[in-house]
Enzyme design. Structure first.
Site, PDB file in Angstrom:
ATOM      1  N   GLN A  10      12.883  18.494  19.891  1.00 25.17           N
ATOM      2  CA  GLN A  10      11.949  19.125  20.295  1.00 25.17           C
ATOM      3  C   GLN A  10      12.747  20.635  19.593  1.00 25.17           C
ATOM      4  OE1 GLN A  10      15.520  20.502  23.059  1.00 25.17           O
ATOM      5  NE2 GLN A  10      14.404  21.304  24.633  1.00 25.17           N
ATOM      6  N   GLY A  11      11.351  21.320  19.166  1.00 26.12           N
ATOM      7  CA  GLY A  11      11.273  22.930  18.329  1.00 26.12           C
ATOM      8  C   GLY A  11      11.694  23.711  19.036  1.00 26.12           C
ATOM      9  N   TYR A  12      13.041  24.349  20.140  1.00 29.42           N
ATOM     10  CA  TYR A  12      12.781  25.441  20.802  1.00 29.42           C
ATOM     11  C   TYR A  12      13.753  26.778  19.418  1.00 29.42           C
ATOM     12  CZ  TYR A  12      11.700  23.292  24.920  1.00 29.42           C
ATOM     13  OH  TYR A  12      10.818  23.207  26.190  1.00 29.42           O
ATOM     14  N   SER A  13      15.210  26.203  19.666  1.00 27.72           N
ATOM     15  CA  SER A  13      16.062  27.761  19.343  1.00 27.72           C
ATOM     16  C   SER A  13      15.418  27.900  17.363  1.00 27.72           C
ATOM     17  CB  SER A  13      17.146  27.214  18.672  1.00 27.72           C
ATOM     18  OG  SER A  13      17.925  27.050  20.018  1.00 27.72           O
ATOM     19  N   SER A  40      18.002  18.870  16.795  1.00 23.90           N
ATOM     20  CA  SER A  40      18.067  17.503  16.739  1.00 23.90           C
ATOM     21  C   SER A  40      16.961  15.974  16.588  1.00 23.90           C
ATOM     22  CB  SER A  40      17.982  16.887  18.183  1.00 23.90           C
ATOM     23  OG  SER A  40      19.606  17.877  18.239  1.00 23.90           O
ATOM     24  N   GLU A  92      16.880  18.703  30.827  1.00 22.62           N
ATOM     25  CA  GLU A  92      17.033  18.612  29.095  1.00 22.62           C
ATOM     26  C   GLU A  92      18.803  18.595  30.121  1.00 22.62           C
ATOM     27  OE1 GLU A  92      18.554  20.646  25.441  1.00 22.62           O
ATOM     28  OE2 GLU A  92      16.936  21.712  26.599  1.00 22.62           O
TER      29      GLU A  92
END
Length: 392
Positions: A121-124, A156, A239
């Protein structure tokens, strides 16, 4: 909700128990040895991906919340693994089912369910964590592609993943919540660099990910260009449900009870120590409360009514509770609780110690505890919004 069990439900419970009895040898050590084979067996029998259409690799059953609850109860009672989970199966798949294109569903859901594709997951970003809409990773249009540049952090499984679902800024002139798109990116695309971040567990669960002129087709945008904030919140909903799963908390509590009834100190079972027993009973009460709150959520789903505050508290309560269960296990083990590396006295292969340390990150990930409390107070209780800091 009427919790009395009908003859049909009792028969279904018997079917689940029969399946678990027949396959006990495959999980009695605590986990299936071949996770992919176990996952496919569960899907084939309707115990995983139960309501996902067969066209996308699921079992294809009609939604039946009570049967899903029976499955959860029986797997917990048998200490049987529920199959594969994680960011792809638990977060991306339901997102694609809600807002993905037909081509995206057909291409990505089945291999994800089968464990053939690992997702991250590419969020932060370094400057966009709790204020996620402040993200700066940009995607510039170039023909039918985007050219992506920027970085992500706390990603992660990025070092293991074949794919990433990622938030990028495609409309830099738009308001910050409106200029974001949700893109699916192959991790072997030229220009992507992954740098592992070692945590206090000793492992590198998190990573930094750098994008240097990474070319991605525009048809890999999910939910429409510029609608990434809406799609991202759809994923965050799933999530937070995964991180606060009451079934997982109940399974962990059962493991703690087993520990405290089998380990002894000076010939006395740990559970017979009144101080530890009192702490265990308090945690048990909170796990039961989470379980019954889950039934409230089932009622909401059955009636089609909004879950309200019952849904908002799940992530906060679940993550903090799981951490406190691990903390009691470590305290109960005494001097054995400080062990972590391999040795003759290590219990559960260091799982309790790892959970205690790793769960601190889960309290932060998916929206920090402080953010969750703000959401509960503002959206659930109707309290005034938290004031913004005054400008310097």
């Amino acid at each position: 909700m009427d919790l009395s069990e009908t003859a049909e439900m009792a028969a279904f419970r018997g079917e689940v128990r029969g399946f678990l009895a027949a396959h006990k040898a495959e999980f009695e050590a605590g986990a299936a040895k071949d996770l992919k084979a176990w996952q496919k067996l569960l899907i084939a029998n309707g115990y995983a991906a139960r309501t996902i259409p067969k066209a996308y690799g699921g079992y294809g059953a009609e939604p039946d919340i009570l049967k899903s609850r029976i499955i959860a109860e029986e797997f917990i009672a048998a200490a049987a693994p529920r199959g594969m989970a994680g960011q792809g199966i638990s977060m991306l798949v339901p997102t694609l089912l809600e807002v993905g294109s037909e081509e995206q569903k057909a291409r990505w859901i089945e291999p994800t369910l089968n464990g053939d594709i690992i997702w991250c997951q590419g969020y932060s970003e370094p400057g966009a964590g709790s204020d996620l809409a402040n993200l700066q990773t940009k995607a510039v249009e170039d023909g039918k592609d985007f050219i992506i540049s920027g970085s992500k952090i706390w990603t992660s499984t990025a070092h293991l993943a074949q794919m990433m679902f990622c938030l990028v800024r495609t409309e830099p002139q738009a308001a910050k919540h409106e200029g974001i798109s949700y893109v699916l990116i192959p991790m072997d695309t030229p220009g992507i660099e992954v740098r592992p971040l070692k945590t206090m567990t000793g492992a590198s669960e998190f990573n930094e990910v750098f994008f240097t002129d990474v070319r991605v087709p525009q048809d890999q945008v999910v939910g429409g260009r510029g609608r990434g904030w809406f799609v991202a919140n759809t994923t965050l909903k799933h999530e937070r449900g995964m991180l606060g799963d009451p079934n997982a908390a109940e399974a962990r509590l059962n493991s703690l009870v087993h520990l405290m009834t089998t380990e002894t100190v000076d010939g006395q079972r740990i559970v017979d120590n009144p101080i530890f027993r009192d702490r265990l009973m308090q945690l048990q009460g909170r796990v039961f409360a989470m379980k019954f709150n889950g039934l409230r959520l089932l009622t909401s789903q059955l009636t089609g009514e909004p879950a309200g505050i019952a849904g908002l508290i799940v992530k906060l309560q679940g993550c903090e509770l799981n951490h406190q269960i691990a903390a009691l296990a470590i305290d109960a083990l005494g001097e054995l609780g400080v062990l972590y590396t391999d040795g003759p006295h290590l219990r559960a292969k260091g799982g309790w110690q790892r959970s205690y340390m790793f769960d601190l990150g889960l309290i932060i990930g998916g929206g920090t505890a402080q953010i969750q409390k703000n959401i509960i107070s503002e959206r659930g209780l109707g309290m005034p919004r938290e004031p913004k800091p005054a400008a310097a």
